[in-house]
Design a protein around this motif. Sequence first.
Motif, mmCIF file in Angstrom:
data_model
loop_
_atom_site.group_PDB
_atom_site.id
_atom_site.type_symbol
_atom_site.label_atom_id
_atom_site.label_comp_id
_atom_site.label_asym_id
_atom_site.label_seq_id
_atom_site.Cartn_x
_atom_site.Cartn_y
_atom_site.Cartn_z
ATOM 1 N N VAL A 193 0.294 -12.817 7.356
ATOM 2 C CA VAL A 193 0.227 -11.370 7.107
ATOM 3 C C VAL A 193 0.118 -11.092 5.610
ATOM 4 O O VAL A 193 -0.617 -10.194 5.172
ATOM 5 N N LEU A 194 0.870 -11.864 4.813
ATOM 6 C CA LEU A 194 0.761 -11.685 3.363
ATOM 7 C C LEU A 194 -0.660 -11.953 2.866
ATOM 8 O O LEU A 194 -1.195 -11.224 2.012
ATOM 9 N N LEU A 195 -1.281 -12.993 3.415
ATOM 10 C CA LEU A 195 -2.669 -13.274 3.011
ATOM 11 C C LEU A 195 -3.607 -12.159 3.448
ATOM 12 O O LEU A 195 -4.516 -11.758 2.688
ATOM 13 N N LEU A 196 -3.399 -11.640 4.655
ATOM 14 C CA LEU A 196 -4.272 -10.565 5.141
ATOM 15 C C LEU A 196 -4.112 -9.291 4.332
ATOM 16 O O LEU A 196 -5.064 -8.508 4.193
ATOM 17 N N LEU A 197 -2.911 -9.069 3.796
ATOM 18 C CA LEU A 197 -2.679 -7.863 2.997
ATOM 19 C C LEU A 197 -3.121 -8.021 1.544
ATOM 20 O O LEU A 197 -2.919 -7.117 0.732
ATOM 21 N N GLY A 198 -3.679 -9.166 1.211
ATOM 22 C CA GLY A 198 -4.243 -9.362 -0.121
ATOM 23 C C GLY A 198 -3.319 -9.987 -1.131
ATOM 24 O O GLY A 198 -3.632 -9.998 -2.328
ATOM 25 N N HIS A 256 0.808 -1.220 0.000
ATOM 26 C CA HIS A 256 0.000 0.000 0.000
ATOM 27 C C HIS A 256 0.841 1.270 0.000
ATOM 28 O O HIS A 256 0.302 2.371 0.175
ATOM 29 N N GLY A 257 2.142 1.150 -0.189
ATOM 30 C CA GLY A 257 2.997 2.327 -0.189
ATOM 31 C C GLY A 257 3.037 2.999 -1.533
ATOM 32 O O GLY A 257 2.278 2.661 -2.457
ATOM 33 N N PRO A 258 3.930 3.972 -1.696
ATOM 34 C CA PRO A 258 4.068 4.678 -2.981
ATOM 35 C C PRO A 258 4.407 3.692 -4.090
ATOM 36 O O PRO A 258 5.135 2.723 -3.886
#
Length: 414
Positions: free
Chosen positions: A155-160, A105-107
């Motif tokens: 965490v990777l799964l939660l971040l999509g 979700h960063g730049p």
Amino acid sequence: MGRPGGWWGRKSTPAKVETYTRWSFHFVCLSEMAAIGLPALGQAGGRLALALSLPVIAHAALGLVVVSRSLDWTRGRRPQPLRLLWTHGALTAALAAAALAVAQHGPPGDDVDTVAGSVFGGVLCFGAGIVTLGVRDRRRVLAVVGGFVTGAFLVLLLLGAPALTALGTAAIALAGAGFLAFTAVFSVWLLNAVYALDEARETRARLAVAEERLRFGRDLHDVMGRNLAVIALKSELAVQLARRGRPEAVEQMIEVQRIAQESQREVRDVVRGYREIDLEAELSGARGVLRAAGIDCEVSGETGGLPGEVQSALGWVVREATTNVLRHGDAKKCTVSVRMPEGRVVLTVQNDGVTAPSGPAGPDGVGGSGLAGLRERLSAVGGTLTAGGVGKGAFRLVAEVPLSGAGAALEVAS
């Protein structure tokens, strides 16, 4: 001023292994700074570079402290640094999660994704490997590595992230963290094994000294026990005869006096080491003890036909030299040779692995009272002793006894 390498040369083998292990893991932490933290400043721009690189540098600096405290705990010098381990683990998880969040979700930009990915993988692998230094149970080590890898996957799964991507990333993290964890466990095991072997060698040396004391005690008991019993019986008999006015009491006391004088002579012989010693047996025993201690020992030469007093004096030299090889330095090889040039016998003991001396030097540049005692024993048979360093890290002891006149020298000394 000390010679170059003197600081390292004065260290024992276990201390060298510990220093090597400690600085190896310190170098691992410094590698984290150099490979992840500093490149982030150049690849990412502005505040994002500082936000990614500074926490990584702080994480590596904390790892330096964890390494030091964990190795101290391994050697029993301080309690287990549980709070420090939990702090380092929490910081590792937080940085890894933050790096994933920046990547997702960063730049936009390939540079940001590359930096975030390297921060995620590097922090996770380095963090898990350093934490395992402070964990002793192997099941807990597996739990630490598995926990970090499983957390990264979730965490990777939660971040999509796609499931296949998350699984591949977790596999890479497992390989890196598992390798560092295995290195940490093996290094700690090796360090403890080296210290255990060194303690076993010290114990073996102390046992050799204790055995020699027991042998001396047995010899003294053999000499004094029988004679004192005879003295007590004859004295009691003389008292009974004297009370009855019998002249035989004087003869009994004369016999007591003779036995007492004989006992003095025998005790003097025991203390001075003039009792018969089989040089061949001493050489065989020295070879067995040194080989049991992991030291390659070669014995050469013939001892047949040597006078008893010469064998006794040289036997003491072999005993003292063997004890010194076991207790001092870190010998890997020892050679013992007996040569008989015309009219004399020469015993040479040489070993490697000698560290720099730390005490005052003796007549030959070597400290210690053991060599002085050997010189006294050899002087009683007209012999000499020389000892000192030869070459780099080698020590040589040479005892020389003349065959002609050895008995006369012993008689004069007595």
